[in-house]
Design a protein around this motif. Sequence first.
Motif: not given
Length: 1004
Positions: A96-97, A99, A123, A125
């Motif tokens: 979901d996050s 990195k 943050k 992707r």
Amino acid sequence: MFLPMKNWTRSTFPQFFLVAFVCCFSVGIQKTGGADPKPQSPVVPADSLKWLETQAGFRVELVAAEPQVVDPVSMQIDEQGRIWVVEMRDYPTEDDSPKSRIVVLQDNDQDGFYESSKVFADKLRFATGVQPWQNGALVTVQGQLLMLRDTDGDLQADTQEVWLEGFASGNPQLRANHPTIAPDGWLTIASGLRGGKIKQSIPFANPDSRETELLDMAGCDLRVHMLTGKVECIAGPTQFGLSFDKFGHRYGCSNRQPCFEILSERTDLGASPLAGLAGATSEVSPGESASKVYPLVNAWTTSNLHAGQFTAACGLLVSHSRHFGDAPFATALTCEPTGGLVQRRSMTRQNGRSKVSDEPALKEWLASRDSWFRPVDLCEGPNGDIYVVDMYRAVIEHPEWVPAELKTRPDQRFGDSHGRIYRVSRSAEKKGNKVGTVQPNIVEWMQHEDTWNRSIASRLFLEAMHGERDESLIEKVRAIALDPMLGDGSITCACSLLASCGALDERTLNLLLQFPNAHRRTLAWNCLRRATTETSDRWCDRARDAIGNEDATLDELRAAAWFVSAHANQIDVPAEDVLKLFSRNAANALLVHGNDAHLWMAMSAACKGKLSSLIENYHLAISESKNDAFPEVARDAIVRLALRVAQQGSELNIAEWMERYTQSSATLVNASSHQCTFAILEGFVRSGKVRVPSGSSLERLLLETSTSGVDPINQRAAIAMLSACSSDEAKRTCMKLLEGSDAKILKLAVATCSAHDTPEFGIWLLDRLPTAMPDIRQELFVAVKSKPSRLMAMLDRLESGAMSTRVFDASQMQSLRAIQDPMIAPRLAKVLAASVNSNRQKVIDDYTQQLMSIDVDEHANRGKAVFEKNCAACHRLDSVGTIVGPDISDSRVQAFDKLLVSILDPNRSIDANYFRYLARTEDGKVIEGVMKDSNASTITLQNQNGATILERSMIEELKSSGTSLMPEGIEAQIPARDMADLLWYIKNWRYTAEKIPANATIGK
């Protein structure tokens, strides 16, 4: 699920592969006389150097390591010596996050090790590439090209602009990457193979010229003009990594291709009358099975069939570094992370192509005995030093490419907190950071011998052109372009940048065109192609002279021809003068370089207004020459050009041409001129606008040549042209040719007899079809299917039991079901109804149950026979078959149940690359196959009979069936007994071929 079969152990097979994969990360290779030393991975950064080995004369230094850098996949070095690093911390699977990060490394004490790391952006992707630009960086992330800006100078991104979006976002190994400012001033982006449909939002693009429709990147890469914001699709595609040499030639790589060159761009190829004669790329370093690598670890690949070969080629760098002074032209460096190595190959430039000039060394340029060493990218820095980006992890294979039983392996994320960057230079070079603190001077750095300095100068020049146009800087760069003492890299850089901003003047171009260095003359033509149309006509004479220059290189000839093609509509010269200016010189150039398909495409594009003149002049040139060799490429080109001329000409002109070339066949004195004549005649006949009169001199020529084996090339051409003859003698001759055994002659005779449609041929077809050899069976089927009367006769035999549906393979069955003729379709449906069970899962379940009790033939003899009969039309194993569908030679690591589903339910999981396309032409013909190439002028469909190139103007309808090329219903031809043997053969053919006991593959 593992499919249990008798003698196929349920538990041991997966365990074997799991052990093999895990062991590869800790076991080194063995040498005669004792074991090699081996590390216990992971090793600490300080110890990593002692496990690295290089070729003689090179030294490796550790530049950065965790925790300053983690999971690095790409990097760039800016003018201050800072390293901008892409950290793909998401790999291999996302959550979901986001990195991924961009970090900036600094060597504050100038000792060569970058001890400081600052997060510029986080943050993100699945970030894949970075290019510093205007107080920030352009970054490729999942689906997008972002502009991240640092507005307050704290080395952290404050704002974000989406310049492009719509890149394909599937597997992270196959996404857009490596945004790189090329020597020509364009930002070039590798597509990652999957392409996408791109929406443009570049802030400085002219709103009037900005594309409003999505840009389809299928099968190509992309570039952005850094001054105008124009976005274009360019030839490719490239997977991960791209590079340029000092002359501006572009290179790419993909898993099994360590280095290829882009020879022609899409816009050029699409404009050529010979579009499709050759692809856009050319192999530089041998790929696929011809590639060789020598890892120092047990390099377990996803398929052992590729052991010792490139399987994950990436991070390509074409370098002119001083460290490779022995290379005749340049050096190609390619990462192979699966084997933990970087391969070095010397390149030469000959006959308009870059090629490796050496054999692969038994010792790689850089390799490690540490199995976690995963080089994925390369960057040339100051002083020609090469920087190696090491992702450093236990498993580099993405879970998508491994068997189901290994997708959740516990060591998949081992290495998530590691990463290293190394610098490789000559041993005699001084250690440490050699960037220094001198502020870059655009003009001085553009004249520098090192690629890094010139690339920095290029970027700074483009940035300077974004504000108020700096005319003073332009004049200084123009002086560089006019300096004959400077190196090719500097001249290329200066001229290309001047062209990019519309500042390349006539004086500079004239000087370049007069230069004895062919590279600089080529550069001038390439720059002229991008010039404004108002200046195009004044270069007409120069283009003619360039094409007629006996000392011109292939690069120069192509560039001059593409210039003429690009500006033909703007050249203010009457058509007949264009003929005199270009076609004779073009023909003479093609006589010398007849094997170069790209030159044929370029010259035909330059002469597209008068193709008949090009044909005539080439025919004259080859008739007057003493060369008996007529290159195959030249023959294909002449046939296609003649076909195009006939399609555009009047019946009177065609008749005159046919008579002229028929008469010339009696007076020509060498074999090449005879073959050229037949190629011209064949092109005219293929147009469909020519009928050969009974008793004519042309018919006599064709009848005589078709039965003579003196010249096999002309014999085959004559047989093909007999389809345009309607006399009884021609029909009898064709039927007689069916009695031969030569497969090539037989196929042509079948096609020609099919066009005549005699009752005798229909009977011969149906009698021969059940017993025909595989190499001719498909041609017979196509001939039957092409005429309703033959289909009716075949149905009579099927309904009476005189012929069985087992005559047809599964692909042919699917083709028959697609017939919509109301007089034929119902009867066919009834005959074929019993051959396919529409409930795919029930079929799979039934086979699964039956296979559990079957003893397979572990010698694979029966399985090989089943493969040859049912699969070889589209697949290839052990030199048997044709590669049309997916490569199944790597199926050893797939579970048996997955293979069974793929065979019995091919549409359950289908790659769009293998959709079946159907094209209906204006004359009613229907061609089907997979799409192999597509451009503005042509499409190429490939099926069991080979590739068919169709001009878009001739296509009435083109659609995809949405189904796999591999059809359903193959169980009608392969009962469970045969299926068990087939599956065993597909998974284990390599072992039986190499006389390795079959049980070695299942862990018994």
